[in-house]
Design an enzyme around this catalytic site. Sequence first.
Site, PDB file in Angstrom:
ATOM      1  N   ASP A  27      -2.455  -1.554  -3.865  1.00 54.78           N
ATOM      2  CA  ASP A  27      -3.071  -0.409  -4.546  1.00 54.78           C
ATOM      3  C   ASP A  27      -2.148   0.076  -5.673  1.00 54.78           C
ATOM      4  O   ASP A  27      -2.268   1.188  -6.168  1.00 54.78           O
ATOM      5  CB  ASP A  27      -3.413   0.730  -3.582  1.00 54.78           C
ATOM      6  CG  ASP A  27      -2.213   1.269  -2.808  1.00 54.78           C
ATOM      7  OD1 ASP A  27      -1.059   0.880  -3.119  1.00 54.78           O
ATOM      8  OD2 ASP A  27      -2.411   2.079  -1.882  1.00 54.78           O
TER       9      ASP A  27
ATOM     10  N   LEU B 164       0.855  -1.192   0.000  1.00 51.87           N
ATOM     11  CA  LEU B 164       0.000   0.000   0.000  1.00 51.87           C
ATOM     12  C   LEU B 164       0.883   1.231   0.000  1.00 51.87           C
ATOM     13  O   LEU B 164       1.852   1.301   0.758  1.00 51.87           O
ATOM     14  CB  LEU B 164      -0.894   0.039   1.252  1.00 51.87           C
ATOM     15  CG  LEU B 164      -2.036  -0.971   1.371  1.00 51.87           C
ATOM     16  CD1 LEU B 164      -2.789  -0.730   2.674  1.00 51.87           C
ATOM     17  CD2 LEU B 164      -2.989  -0.860   0.194  1.00 51.87           C
ATOM     18  N   HIS B 165       0.558   2.199  -0.862  1.00 47.89           N
ATOM     19  CA  HIS B 165       1.341   3.431  -0.864  1.00 47.89           C
ATOM     20  C   HIS B 165       0.508   4.677  -1.141  1.00 47.89           C
ATOM     21  O   HIS B 165       0.973   5.790  -0.919  1.00 47.89           O
ATOM     22  CB  HIS B 165       2.468   3.336  -1.904  1.00 47.89           C
ATOM     23  CG  HIS B 165       1.988   3.406  -3.313  1.00 47.89           C
ATOM     24  ND1 HIS B 165       1.372   2.336  -3.935  1.00 47.89           N
ATOM     25  CD2 HIS B 165       2.007   4.406  -4.234  1.00 47.89           C
ATOM     26  CE1 HIS B 165       1.050   2.682  -5.181  1.00 47.89           C
ATOM     27  NE2 HIS B 165       1.436   3.922  -5.385  1.00 47.89           N
ATOM     28  N   ARG B 166      -0.726   4.510  -1.629  1.00 44.07           N
ATOM     29  CA  ARG B 166      -1.527   5.680  -1.991  1.00 44.07           C
ATOM     30  C   ARG B 166      -1.997   6.414  -0.739  1.00 44.07           C
ATOM     31  O   ARG B 166      -2.474   5.789   0.213  1.00 44.07           O
ATOM     32  CB  ARG B 166      -2.709   5.277  -2.868  1.00 44.07           C
ATOM     33  CG  ARG B 166      -2.250   4.671  -4.175  1.00 44.07           C
ATOM     34  CD  ARG B 166      -3.323   4.542  -5.229  1.00 44.07           C
ATOM     35  NE  ARG B 166      -2.724   3.942  -6.426  1.00 44.07           N
ATOM     36  CZ  ARG B 166      -2.036   4.624  -7.346  1.00 44.07           C
ATOM     37  NH1 ARG B 166      -1.901   5.929  -7.213  1.00 44.07           N
ATOM     38  NH2 ARG B 166      -1.500   4.015  -8.388  1.00 44.07           N
ATOM     39  N   PRO B 167      -1.853   7.758  -0.734  1.00 41.78           N
ATOM     40  CA  PRO B 167      -2.227   8.538   0.457  1.00 41.78           C
ATOM     41  C   PRO B 167      -3.630   8.243   0.970  1.00 41.78           C
ATOM     42  O   PRO B 167      -3.858   8.233   2.178  1.00 41.78           O
ATOM     43  CB  PRO B 167      -2.097   9.991  -0.038  1.00 41.78           C
ATOM     44  CG  PRO B 167      -1.060   9.927  -1.106  1.00 41.78           C
ATOM     45  CD  PRO B 167      -1.275   8.607  -1.791  1.00 41.78           C
TER      46      PRO B 167
END
Length: 373
Positions: A282, A208-211
């Site tokens: 994501d 996961l990396h999306r804000p």
Amino acid sequence: MLVTIIAGARPNFMKIAPIIEAIRNAAQQGKDMSYRLIHTGQHYDKKMSGDFFEQLGIPEPDANLEAGGGTQAEQTAAIMVRFEKELLENRPELVLVVGDVTSTMACAITAQKLQIPVAHVEAGIRSGDWAMPEEINRLVTDSITNYFFTTSDIANQNLLNSGIEQERIFFVGNTMIDTLLKQMPKFQQPPFWQELGLKEKEYLVMTLHRPSNVDDAEQLKSLLDVLEQGTEQLPIIFPMHPRTRNNIEKFGIKLNNVKVVDPLGYLEFNYLVQHAKGVVTDSGGITEETTVMGVPCMTLRTSTERPETCTIGTNELIGTNPKALEKALEVLFAGNWKKGGIPKLWDGHTAERIVEHLCTIFEVNVVEGSTAV
């Protein structure tokens, strides 16, 4: 013919490696073709850059613009200023950009301002979500590209719908899959495999990396709660960026089945994916790799620029609602996940087709007096 190739961020490296190899092979066959590799420095830590160059056999860049850090605007400006100087000192016949990161857009603009043609590898993909910085990068890059190399029929149609002439669109396949298929025999078991007692198809991988997923305390906690409770006590391996790790500590989230590990190199990460029961992500690129490896994939987004991974592959776009993740995990553990297939031309020979097209477009011939056979 001199081609300047741009690499800026981790996803780019897997895409340029086979292109460099194909250009080298063409040169060995006597073709008048060479390249200059420019690393913009957009991603600059060891796991994001150095390890990938070493593991994928990518040569040291001819120049590193060292333009990492700062806001989107600051980074774009730094790349453009430094890349303009590079092009003025080493003018090529073509600038080749890949993917959809800031470097892709910035270098395409800079080249066109100097009237140097641009080729875009992975052109035409669209999510329809303008809230994604990558979508803006794609739209801008494709609006000023000369030659479009695409991964799917959907991408072809997106370009045609935007008014691009058919003769400038080349459906070649996916260079990231070239890299995946070549490197698969070299995948390496990560060092924590024994320590965590991991077994084939008895763990999940999460990225996961999306804000919207990692910077919102309630959202991140809800997603992790579902994974803690809905995976039949199987461990979930989470290679985590330091910023996300800090968020988990700041939000006071306690983890049990979710095992946090440091970011991994390409060979270790894909070993982990290949042997996993499933992947929760994501990211866009991982959905392509899971499709080719036949690994079930759950994408925590409301849109995707790679719909073929859902219509043909093993990926499902489940949105960002934790309840949807819960239902997807139930399908996985019931053994009812779709089998999936591999999209057309995702066969390991995409880079060869790109170089063949470039040789035709730019009338690259065998050098007179060459001893190549």
